[in-house]
Each structure stands twice: as structure tokens, then as C-alpha cells.
Enzyme design. Structure first.
Site, PDB file in Angstrom:
ATOM      1  CD  GLU A 149     -13.723 -62.555  -0.293  1.00  0.00           C
ATOM      2  OE1 GLU A 149     -13.959 -62.553  -1.518  1.00  0.00           O
ATOM      3  OE2 GLU A 149     -13.724 -61.513   0.401  1.00  0.00           O
ATOM      4  CG  HIS A 176     -20.613 -56.160   7.396  1.00  0.00           C
ATOM      5  ND1 HIS A 176     -21.286 -56.032   6.212  1.00  0.00           N
ATOM      6  CD2 HIS A 176     -19.329 -55.776   7.120  1.00  0.00           C
ATOM      7  CE1 HIS A 176     -20.457 -55.568   5.276  1.00  0.00           C
ATOM      8  NE2 HIS A 176     -19.279 -55.419   5.796  1.00  0.00           N
TER       9      HIS A 176
HETATM   10  C1  TPP Z   1     -16.932 -60.778  -1.186  1.00  0.00           C
HETATM   11  C2  TPP Z   1     -16.580 -59.621  -0.342  1.00  0.00           C
HETATM   12  N1  TPP Z   1     -15.366 -59.594   0.242  1.00  0.00           N
HETATM   13  C3  TPP Z   1     -15.014 -58.557   1.023  1.00  0.00           C
HETATM   14  C4  TPP Z   1     -15.876 -57.523   1.238  1.00  0.00           C
HETATM   15  C5  TPP Z   1     -15.468 -56.347   2.105  1.00  0.00           C
HETATM   16  N2  TPP Z   1     -15.286 -55.204   1.213  1.00  0.00           N
HETATM   17  C6  TPP Z   1     -16.272 -54.301   1.048  1.00  0.00           C
HETATM   18  S1  TPP Z   1     -15.906 -53.214  -0.162  1.00  0.00           S
HETATM   19  C7  TPP Z   1     -14.411 -53.916  -0.444  1.00  0.00           C
HETATM   20  C8  TPP Z   1     -13.509 -53.368  -1.517  1.00  0.00           C
HETATM   21  C9  TPP Z   1     -14.224 -53.274  -2.805  1.00  0.00           C
HETATM   22  O1  TPP Z   1     -13.375 -52.747  -3.763  1.00  0.00           O
HETATM   23  P1  TPP Z   1     -13.919 -52.386  -5.207  1.00  0.00           P
HETATM   24  O2  TPP Z   1     -14.546 -53.585  -5.814  1.00  0.00           O
HETATM   25  O3  TPP Z   1     -12.797 -51.764  -5.935  1.00  0.00           O
HETATM   26  O4  TPP Z   1     -15.087 -51.349  -4.959  1.00  0.00           O
HETATM   27  P2  TPP Z   1     -14.961 -49.903  -4.280  1.00  0.00           P
HETATM   28  O5  TPP Z   1     -15.241 -50.071  -2.845  1.00  0.00           O
HETATM   29  O6  TPP Z   1     -13.597 -49.394  -4.539  1.00  0.00           O
HETATM   30  O7  TPP Z   1     -16.010 -49.078  -4.946  1.00  0.00           O
HETATM   31  C10 TPP Z   1     -14.208 -54.994   0.406  1.00  0.00           C
HETATM   32  C11 TPP Z   1     -12.992 -55.815   0.417  1.00  0.00           C
HETATM   33  C12 TPP Z   1     -17.132 -57.597   0.637  1.00  0.00           C
HETATM   34  N3  TPP Z   1     -18.055 -56.646   0.817  1.00  0.00           N
HETATM   35  N4  TPP Z   1     -17.448 -58.660  -0.146  1.00  0.00           N
END
Ligand code: TPP
Ligand code: TPP
Ligand code: MG
Ligand code: MG
Lengths: 357, 326, 357, 326
Positions: B60, B129
Site C-alpha cells: 500500500e 474492515h
Molecule cells: C495491509 C493489508 N492490505 C490488504 C489487506 C486485504 N487482504 C487480506 S489477506 C490479503 C492477501 C494476503 O496474502 P498473503 O500475505 O499471501 O497471505 P494469505 O492470505 O495467502 O495467507 C489481502 C490483500 C489486508 N488485510 N492488509
């Protein structure tokens, strides 16, 4: 079972030894007398400019100022490696690059003198202004490079920041993104070993800053940042590779901040004079001068003429700077939005009334 | 004319803007094949391709700066933050660069960037959220802050935001993304970026709100009407710069002001509206102002969230309070 | 002159082949039957818990939920490698680690069911709550590890995050700082190849995520994240090294998200069923079961009993969860500050009046 | 009793807190050998050593999170941001974690963290070194925001902030870091974190301000006195939570309210004060409220900064305006 998946190496590029002699396998450009002389002249101009700016600050005619003493090879070598149509995104210590790129010297004076018009230089119009919040311009560079990629323009975004900036998350994010998009972007580190009073050893445990590139999956290399030919050659190669679609490079230029951090700093509080003296032996201007003299590319007379010319150039700029009256206060409203929103008109009118009173 | 939800109207505006100007790009997490977690960008990737609808890494702090770089080079990036709760790493860019580039360079460079983010609560979402921190953005010079409250206004305001030569933070009330439909013509007509909307005229009370709360405001106004109280409902819509004239004009008529927002009360944007009235319309007021807002607490997780967000009874109580004051 | 300054290698640790057979040079722990069985049981419990949580969500009795299907080896192997006195800082997909650490299963249900009391578990009291904003808990882990360093406590902070999180600047900053201070910190990546719909190839150009460690000057390695023994062995080594003052390690566990991102996601929008099917062949539960059966450490009867036991454990937790009435609304004020500031009392009283009405 | 400047009082409070509680740590850029760019931490490194006075890498997003981790483990970290202009990378941590840890865990973990930052303009500093965005922090639940305006108050409030069991954002007005001296006894006495200070009593006008502007407020009050206007000057000091009672009580007496702050006007913290008065003290007001503030523009670079920041004549004009209103 343990197996090696990938290996990486960090290479260092050097051209001139500290005594100004050529090291083995020099790049082609060492034969370009004209280039070497131009690099030398630009470093001397930068040093002259810095000294004059500090004098202005000391006498209350300029604000806080960040000299590049001892690090002139980094901005000069970097700017020299760019083409005019490339875009420079400087931090706050790259006056040497601004001047090479054609920014009139009164503009950085105006900026550090506290006048926004200092960033509205006549050319290069597309270069970015000085960036004070450390490392925050790295994402801008990625954006500019992405624009070039999308436009299929053979242009490169070149961004310069300090060793301290390599600890910023946004710098890492920008490099990582540049890797994903193979952006035409070159990030140059002015690794002057200090971030104000914080030595590099407290900044990171990484042996080199060039290896930060590995995390982003991009090319990284280290150059002797007190050797303007090495900086020029390495950045040139990186810029042309980027232009040709070969992706981004991170170039660590190892140099040393021979001056205080800024005019607001007193570096004797946190580092030994002995350390500074040692580094005076490595500094880039004397080194290249020795080399040029040695090769017969430069004479004592050239030197005198150059110093005189630099003084003259800077003095003229200082005069233009000092002769520039402050902008109209209402300018702060004029350039806030393309058009002043109606809601701001009362505040604007209030200021205008004060301005006219 | 199609009947659209708010999120569909956002999508239609994005498609329209991309169609009419090849410089418009959409960037963010999951905006590509996935079409955005709320589907605001659905179909855009297929239609405009991977060079105009771009899935960024999970970075971000990068987005806004990347957007600035693109915008300074003549693109019109529309950057989506997945939720407002994840926009904060980008505030540094917004405060220190996005809102300043034009001023800093005295117009040499500029930043026609749109930052989109779904915001607000009430959808039983996980932690982080449900927040609304629009007030923080309204304090930042050099940007605009816009919040639509209906499909039609979402379409017209988003088009205006994308075409505007300066940066706009465009906050979308996710609680009403799909709450109701409206006829929205895809005529490319934009709405002004500095005009409040009087959604319902009234004589007795001025009720100023924005975003999802417009729903409760209109319902409360309706119920008040049944009790003989005539409420003027103003959707502020553009919070920065905001249309004080419309609010002041209304208060001059009604003499009573109620502010409604989901965000925490202290230093919320409601305070700014009230302050302005106390400066320029003080003696129109015949009753103390009332702010109906979220509490100054962390927004609770879903089990308690209904206790946090203003509801119709709370709004109605405030209306009755100002009317019955003496 | 070009010379190599430093070289780096990324190694991979594997123990079980996808078919459950032992690869060469296995670690000592493969002889620990009890450990292997415990690891297996914990993975099955996690899978049972996930399935039940999703069923609750589908029937409107739980909020959005992030299953760990196919990735159970990462949280289970990680938690098993920790000592009780270490501190876990999970992201949002580590229920397997929470359960191993002794968090009663109704607590994560309460949390995802929308009740803050879900993070106020009876033990382990010092572990950190679930962290939703991606990567933001990495600096917390550095802080916890720094506390251990300052206290000379032989304890380790273990933090888990996803592949997407490795693109976050704060994660990089935390690793870099951990390097400077040689912190007793282990960062484990659940590299499930996807961040919602964004594949790893769009996340970074780095060939491995383990090499992100090189930028921070710390140890990094990759393990087969579908092999709980490999995860356990690698994290165990890293944790004990950290405890002994050997500094931080970044452990990339390569696995695959066999489920949707969360219950709010539909992964068929952005990835092929074929890709998912392929990865079912690698998943960790069947792999370890095959291995245990092969070695005679496990029987069909054990399996049936375990499934029954897991169902029972989860069902009891679900019942406790569903039987827990919501907290009092005024709880939102009670825990905001240690003591409610007087200025907030009117708001509190307003809520209390509503609560009591 | 020593005569100290404000920055010396900050230093004395830090030393005192570190002396009395071994869990107090100081972290930030250049806080060690260099003693901080404003010398607020001078001598602490020598006195307490490198494990209690810690130079961090240049990683603002890290600090606050690092502080939270330490605080959750029982330390009392005092994290210095070199200038408020560089605090924004940390806002994510403040909003999403620092202000929430206690609530999120229902008291299981907590975050007794102090975030210090010099702020405000008027010292001819470079770009980004002159802003005041306290309002953004005042909107964040679960934290306190404190701003001292004199050496004595800096000492007492900083001690209270460090000892407080919850997170405090402590903003230091750098324009008055060395502007004047006051006798400050190093007696360890703290000041309350939710009480405004009436610095001058008056009958005709209530002037509410904080930080460096207290200087102009007192000067303007003095000059007003010469013109026969009696101004009550309130230093709000603790902005979150803030002491509305004192403001309301004063307005009940004077009937006139002027707000003074350096920050941009729109959605500045002044709006909150005015709103509160319009809610709870409306009919005390006999004249429209006036806010004397920075403009809603980017703070200009030094050559024009005097035109931006409120000065005594502007404050005086506002005082006269509210007094002469009819
Ligand atoms: C800073 C932030 N940006 C966006 C989100 C929305 N979001 C939740 S999980 C996710 C993807 C996370 O991917 P990863 O780090 O690979 O973890 P996974 O969910 O695959 O275990 C996103 C974009 C968030 N929770 N926090
Ligand atoms: C984000 C941010 N934090 C703090 C500062 C204050 N500051 C200005 S320069 C500087 C050190 C920069 O070090 P480095 O990146 O090595 O560049 P150098 O000054 O050595 O060229 C600091 C901390 C700033 N400008 N921006
Ligand atoms: Mg440096
Ligand atoms: Mg992932």
C-alpha cells in the site's frame, strides 16, 4: 535433504585507484578525454556551489543546506550517464546532478532559500523536484518508469537516495515492484556511510547495500562512489540496459560524507575527526584531477581557469537568487489546485487583503 | 436506462472513463482477473487488458506513490485500496506528496490521481474492515475528498474525480454497495465536485450527512414527517472542499442542525460543519446542535457493531431533541 | 575492475518426498515417533476445525473465515518448534498454531464470530492476537524479540505471515532491524503462492522468498511447506539458534492454498481447477499419514479414533462458542484505556442507557 | 530551581523517567550520541547506555510497531520521530494497533507507548518541517494526544505520558523549544492528562489554543487588555481526551470564543472545540465564533511562512471582532 536452490553474487566496479591510477580492465569511456574533463568540471562546479551555499547559510541568506562535499562523483556520474529525455528523481543532496542536467543554479538556491519557485526550473521540465522525506520518491520513480513502459518510450527513470533510505520500506516496495514489471528504472545509492549520526552498521546487517537488490529479484552492484568514472560507467550500463528492456538495477556507490549532514548538524558530536581525515584521502575530485594531470588531460592553468569560471558561474547565480524578491503570498493558493475551488475563495481573499495592506 | 447498484455504478464510471481516455488506468490489489473483492472492477481486465488494469503487489505504501509518478507523467491512475483500514501506509504519500506536487513545483508537475477505497461499517466484516476516517483526509491540503451516497451520484462524482486535474480521495460506502438500485444513464455526465445535494427539503431541522448514513437520514426524516417534523436532508457528498453555502442556507431556514456520521465523534468531519455554522450562521440556530456519530471507541467487532453505528432511532431522537429544545 | 565482494546461497530443506517416503539425510526428529504422531494429530485437528468453521460461516453463524486447507504443516510445524515461553505473533491463517499452543478452539471461533473476547484467551497469555492488516505484526515481533534481548531472556519471538506480506515495506523494515540487533526472532512465511487472486509471480521477481533475508543481512532458507517434518526441523533449528544468540532467520515454507482465500472469496474466478488438483497431490496431511502408515506408526483404527476425537473436540468448542452470549456493549469502553477518561463518560453513559433500555 | 527551556524540560523529564523506571527506553533516529537533532535526548546515551537509548534505522513504519512490541512486553518505550512531517509512515501502526491492543485483547495486552515528535512551524525550516497535523491523531480512538506549551508543562505532562498505562502521542512545539525559560523543579511531579490550563483569566472573550500559539495568545490578550478587553486564555494541552468543561465554563462566563491554531483550518482540532460549544454551550455565545488558523493550503516554504501562520495582529483582530459583534 538440503540442496542449494539459487546463488547470488555482489560485484564491485572500480576504475581509478585512490591515487588516480587506472585499475585493470577499465571501461571504454576512459579514452574519452572530453567526457573525463566534463565530469571533472562538473564535480568542481558542484563543490564550488556547495561551498558558496554554506557561506550564504552561515550569513543568514539561505536556509538549512545539505552539502555534497566528498560525494560529488555520485550525482555527477549519475547525471552524466543519463540521456536528456530520461527523468531524474533526486533526494536532497544531488545538486551536482541538477546542475549537470541543466537546472540553473539559482533554482536550488531559491529552494533552499525557502521559495517554491526554486522547484519550477526552466529545464529539465520533467525532472522531479528535490525530495526531503527520505526514500519516498522511490515509488514515484517506479511510477515514472511504469509510464515509460506503458508508453513504450525508450526512457529511463533514475532515482537517487542515501544509505539511510535503504532502510525505508517504501524504497524496498518500489524496488520489488520494479522487479515484477522489469521497469526501466535505475536506483542509485549515495552510500556515504552515515545517515546524520547513524552509521551504516546500525542501519543494516547487510554487508553491502547492493545486495538489497536480491530481495527484489533485480540486478544490484556496487561501485566505488569516490570514482566518478566508475559511477558513470556503472550507471551508464544500467541505464542503457533498462532502456533496452533489461529491467531495473540498484547501484550502490560507496563514498563518504566529508561534510556535516546539513548546516544544522555538527558531525563532531558523533564521529571522529580521524575517520574523516582518512576519507579525505579517497575523495573524488583530487583523485580525478591527479588522473587527468597524469594523462596530460589537464594542466595547472586549466585548473585555475576552471576555478575562476566556477566561482563566476556560482556568483552570478547567487546574485540572481538574492535579487529575486519573495513571491506574492497568494501564490500559496494559486498552485494548490488547477483552479481555486470556490470554497477557498474567502481564505484567499483574506490573504490578498493582508498582502495588499 | 439500467437499474444499478452503487458498486455497479462505480464500475460503469470506471469503464466509461477508461473508454474515453486511454490514459486512465486502474491499479490495486485483486482488481484484475478477480475484479476487485467487491467486484467494482469486474470485467475491466478482460476489456482493457493487463496494461490498464493492474494487480499490484501487496504494497500500500507503494500504490499512492506509484500513482503519483504515473499521474505526473500524464496518466490518470485510479488506485484502489481494498479497504480503508489498509489505506494508512499510503497517508505519508498523500500528505507529503500527492497533495503537494502541483504547489511544490508551482504547477510544473501535477497529480491527477484518484484514490478509491470502500469504507464504513455495518456489513459484519472482520476487524479493520468497518472504519471511517474521512476526517483525517479532509485535513490534508491540496486534495479533494468525495463520498457518494447513491448509484447515480457515484457515477457522476467518480467521473468528475477521474477527469479532475487534481488528486481526489474517493470513498465508497460499502454498506450500500448493493443496498438499493437506481436508474443510472451511462451518458458520461459528471457531477460537480463542490456541491452538496439537498435530498429532501424541510423547514424544521437541517440534517447533514454523507455516505451510507444518507439511508438512515432519509428514513429518520420520513419518520419525523409522520410526527409532523419537516427535516431537510443534505448529502454533503464532497467533503473537501465542501459546500458550506448549502448548509448555511438550510440552517438559516430551519434554525436547527443535526449532523450524522458513522465515524468517531471527536475530531470527526461533523465538527467542521458545526464550527462553520457557529462562525457564519450562529444566530440562525434556535437549538443546540446535535452530532449523532460513532462513539470515540474502536469500532467493535460484528457482534456489537450495531450498538456503535448510528441507527434510525438515534437520528430520530436527535431530531426530536433539537425540535423540542427550549 | 570488477570483483566479487560477496556471495549468497538459498538452500532448501526437505524431509519427506510427496509420496511420504524419506529423502536422504533426514533430521534426527524423524525417529521421534511420538512427535510425528503429535504433528499428524494437530494437522488433522486443524483441518477438522477449518471445515467446521466454514460450515458455521455458510450457515450464518460465523463471520468471514480464512481456512488453512493444505497449509496445515506451516502453523503446526512452526508452533511445535517453539517452546511454551516463546511468543507467537500470528497472521490470520494460523489456527493450527494457536491450537497447538493451547488456545481453546472456541476462542478463534469467537474472534471470527465477531467477539473481541476471542483474543482474550486463557493461555498462552503472552502470545499476540490474530493480525489482520497484512505484515503489520512483523515490527511487533521485532519489538518482542528486542524485549527478550534487553532482558537477556532465552526466549524467541516467532512471527508468521504470507507470501503477499513479503511485499510489505514494514516486513522488510522489521527483518532489517532484526538483523542489526541480531534479534531472537524467527519469521515464517506461509508461502501458499497466492495473495487472494495475486499469484506470486506478480508479487515479486525474486526466485525465492527466502532470499529476502539477504537484503536484511540475516539467515534465510526455504523448506517444503507441505512437509510438516521439514517445517518443524527448520523452524526448530532457527528458533534454537535465535535463542542461543545466533540471530534471526527467515523461513520460507512453500505450500499451496487448496481453499479459497476466505469464505468471502471464490478462487475459481482467477485460478484453474487443474492447478488446484495438481497441488492436492502434494498436500501435507495425506503425505504424513502415508509415511506413518508405512513406518507402522499409525493404523486405520488410529485414524478413525483420531477423526472421531477431533470432531468431538471441535464440536464441544462450537457448542461453547454458540452458547456464549454477546458481550455487554459497554465493553467497548471498558477496555479502551486502563481507566475510562472522564471526557468519555457521557458517551459511555449514553451507551449504558441504551444497553439497559 | 533551574531555569529551563522547553526542550531542556523535555530532556529532564526523560532522564527522570529513565532514572525512576528501568523499563523506560528512548528510541529514534539520532537520539543516541547525537542527542537528537534538537538535543532533546542529549546526555541520555552517555548516562543510560546503548541498551536504553537506541538509534534505530531510518524506518518510521517500524518504530511505532517496535514500540508496541516492547510496550506489550512491559517496557515503556518513548519513541522520537525526528519531525512530525516524517511521522506518517507510522500512522498505520497507530490507527490499526497502538490504539487498539488493549481493547482488541480485552486487556490481556496493553501498549504504554509514548510517541514524541517536534511539530509546527515558524523556525524557517525546510519543506515538511513546519506542519501541525494534530487533528489527524485526535480522531484515532484509544490514544491520548498531549501538547505542552511551556517548560513546566512539558516536564509534568511528559512524565505523566510516560507513566500512563496507555499510548500517548506527545507533540512538542519546536518554535518554542528555546523561546523562553521557566523555573522547573525536577521533583517528578506530573500534571494531569485531561485538564486544560487557564493561563489568564478574563471576562470578555475565551481564547482557546495550544502549543506554540499560546505565546501569541498571551501577547494578544495583553494587547487586548490595553484596549480594555479582558481575554481568558486557555491552553488546552491535552487534546485527546480534552477538557471540554473548562472551555464550556469559560464561554459561559465570557460569551465569546476565539480558537487559535497553526494547523490548516478545515477539520483542524479547533472545529471540535467549536462543535462542542455549539452542542453544550450554544446559548452562552453572544457572538459568532472565530477560528484563527493556518490557511487550507500547503504550509509555504520559509519566505512566505509568516503569511501563513497566525500572528498577534490576526488574533487581536479576531478578539476585537467577537467583542464588537452585534
Ligand atoms: C495491509 C493489508 N492490505 C490488504 C489487506 C486485504 N487482504 C487480506 S489477506 C490479503 C492477501 C494476503 O496474502 P498473503 O500475505 O499471501 O497471505 P494469505 O492470505 O495467502 O495467507 C489481502 C490483500 C489486508 N488485510 N492488509
Ligand atoms: C522519512 C524521513 N525521516 C527522517 C528524516 C530526517 N532526515 C533527513 S536526512 C536524514 C538522514 C538521511 O540519511 P541518508 O539516507 O543516508 O542520506 P544522506 O543524508 O546521508 O545523504 C534524516 C533522518 C527525513 N527527511 N525523512
Ligand atoms: Mg547517508
Ligand atoms: Mg499467500
Amino acid at each position: 535433504m538440503r540442496q542449494t536452490l539459487a546463488t547470488f553474487a555482489v560485484e564491485e566496479v572500480r576504475v581509478l585507484a585512490p591515487d588516480g591510477t587506472l585499475l585493470p580492465d577499465p571501461p571504454e569511456c576512459v579514452h574519452d578525454r572530453d567526457l573525463l574533463v566534463r565530469l571533472y568540471r562538473a564535480m568542481v562546479l558542484t563543490r564550488t556551489f556547495d561551498a558558496r551555499a554554506i557561506a550564504l547559510q552561515r550569513t543568514g541568506r539561505l536556509g538549512t543546506y545539505a552539502s555534497s562535499l566528498g560525494q560529488e562523483a555520485v550525482p555527477v556520474g549519475t547525471a552524466a550517464a543519463m540521456r536528456p529525455e530520461d527523468v531524474l528523481l533526486p533526494a536532497f543532496r544531488e545538486q551536482g546532478a541538477l546542475l549537470w542536467r541543466g537546472v540553473p543554479p539559482e533554482h536550488p538556491l531559491l529552494y533552499w532559500g525557502g521559495d517554491e519557485r526554486g522547484s519550477n526550473w526552466p529545464g529539465p521540465r520533467e525532472d522531479f523536484p528535490i525530495c526531503v522525506p527520505v526514500g519516498t520518491h522511490a515509488p514515484h520513480a517506479a511510477g515514472v518508469a511504469m509510464a515509460f513502459r506503458l508508453e513504450r518510450a525508450p526512457r529511463v527513470a533514475v532515482c537517487v537516495f542515501g544509505d539511510g533510505a535503504t532502510s525505508k520500506g517504501d524504497v524496498y516496495e518500489a524496488l520489488n515492484f520494479a522487479g515484477v514489471w522489469r521497469l526501466p528504472m535505475v536506483a542509485v545509492i549515495n552510500d556515504n556511510r552515515w545517515a546524520i549520526s547513524v552509521p551504516l552498521s546500525l542501519q543494516t546487517a547487510a554487508e553491502t547495500l547492493a545486495q538489497k537488490a536480491i530481495a527484489a529479484g533485480i540486478r544490484g552492484l556496487r561501485v566505488d562512489g569516490n570514482d566518478v568514472i566508475a559511477v558513470y560507467a556503472a550507471v551508464r550500463e544500467a541505464v542503457e540496459r533498462a532502456r533496452a528492456g533489461g529491467g531495473p538495477t540498484l547501484v550502490e556507490c560507496v563514498t563518504y560524507r566529508l561534510c556535516d549532514h546539513t548546516t544544522a548538524d555538527d558531525s563532531r558530536r558523533y564521529r571522529d575527526d580521524a575517520e574523516v581525515s582518512e576519507h579525505w584521502k579517497l575523495e573524488p575530485v583530487a583523485r580525478l584531477r591527479r588522473h587527468l594531470l597524469e594523462r596530460g588531460f589537464w594542466t595547472r592553468e586549466d585548473e585555475e581557469a576552471l576555478l575562476e569560471e566556477c566561482r563566476h558561474t556560482v556568483e552570478e547565480a547567487v546574485e540572481r537568487y538574492l535579487a529575486t524578491p519573495p513571491d506574492r503570498p497568494t501564490a500559496m493558493f494559486h498552485h494548490l489546485y488547477a483552479e481555486l475551488p470556490a470554497a477557498l475563495r474567502p481564505q484567499y481573499e483574506e490573504l490578498r487583503a493582508r498582502e495588499e495592506a | 436506462m439500467p437499474e444499478l447498484t452503487l458498486v455497479e455504478a462505480v464500475r460503469m464510471a470506471l469503464a466509461r472513463a477508461m473508454e474515453e481516455d486511454p490514459k486512465v488506468l486502474v491499479l490495486g490489489e485483486d482488481v484484475g482477473k478477480n475484479g476487485g473483492v467487491f467486484r467494482a472492477t469486474e470485467g475491466l481486465y478482460e476489456r482493457f487488458g493487463p496494461e490498464r488494469v493492474i494487480d499490484t503487489p501487496l504494497s500500500e505504501a507503494l500504490f499512492a506513490g506509484l500513482g503519483l509518478g504515473l499521474a505526473a507523467r500524464g496518466f490518470r491512475p485510479v488506485v484502489e485500496f481494498q479497504f480503508m483500514g489498509f489505506i494508512y501506509p499510503a497517508i505519508d504519500q498523500v500528505v507529503n506528496h500527492v497533495g503537494r506536487l502541483r504547489n511544490r513545483t508551482r504547477g510544473r508537475l501535477s497529480c491527477p490521481l484518484v484514490i478509491r477505497a470502500p469504507f464504513g461499517g455495518g456489513i459484519r466484516a472482520p476487524e479493520h474492515h468497518s472504519e471511517s476516517t474521512e476526517a483525517m483526509f479532509c485535513h490534508i491540503p491540496g486534495i479533494r475528498v468525495v463520498i457518494p451516497s447513491s448509484p447515480r451520484r457515484a457515477y457522476g462524482l467518480l467521473l468528475a474525480a477521474i477527469r479532475d486535474p487534481d488528486p481526489v480521495v474517493f470513498l465508497e460506502p460499502k454498506r450500500i454497495y448493493r443496498a438499493f438500485r437506481e436508474q443510472v444513464e451511462d451518458d458520461g455526465a459528471q457531477l460537480p465536485l463542490d456541491r452538496a445535494f439537498v435530498l429532501r427539503e424541510g423547514r424544521d431541522v437541517t440534517l447533514v450527512t454523507w455516505g451510507a448514513c444518507v439511508k438512515e437520514a432519509l428514513e429518520a426524516a420520513e419518520q419525523a414527517q409522520e410526527r409532523g417534523i419537516s427535516v431537510e436532508v443534505i448529502d454533503l457528498a464532497t467533503l473537501k472542499p465542501y459546500d458550506a453555502e448549502t448548509v448555511l442556507g438550510s440552517v438559516a431556514k430551519t434554525g436547527r442542525l443535526v449532523i450524522l456520521h458513522e465515524a468517531a465523534r471527536t475530531a470527526g468531519f461533523g465538527a467542521e460543519i458545526v464550527a462553520r455554522v457557529a462562525e457564519e450562521g450562529l444566530f440562525s440556530l434556535t437549538a443546540p446542535v446535535v452530532r449523532v456519530t460513532g462513539y470515540d471507541t474502536v469500532v467493535p467487532l460484528p457482534r456489537l457493531e450495531d450498538w456503535y453505528f448510528p441507527d434510525v432511532p438515534r437520528v430520530l431522537a436527535a431530531i426530536e431533541q433539537v425540535v423540542s429544545w427550549r
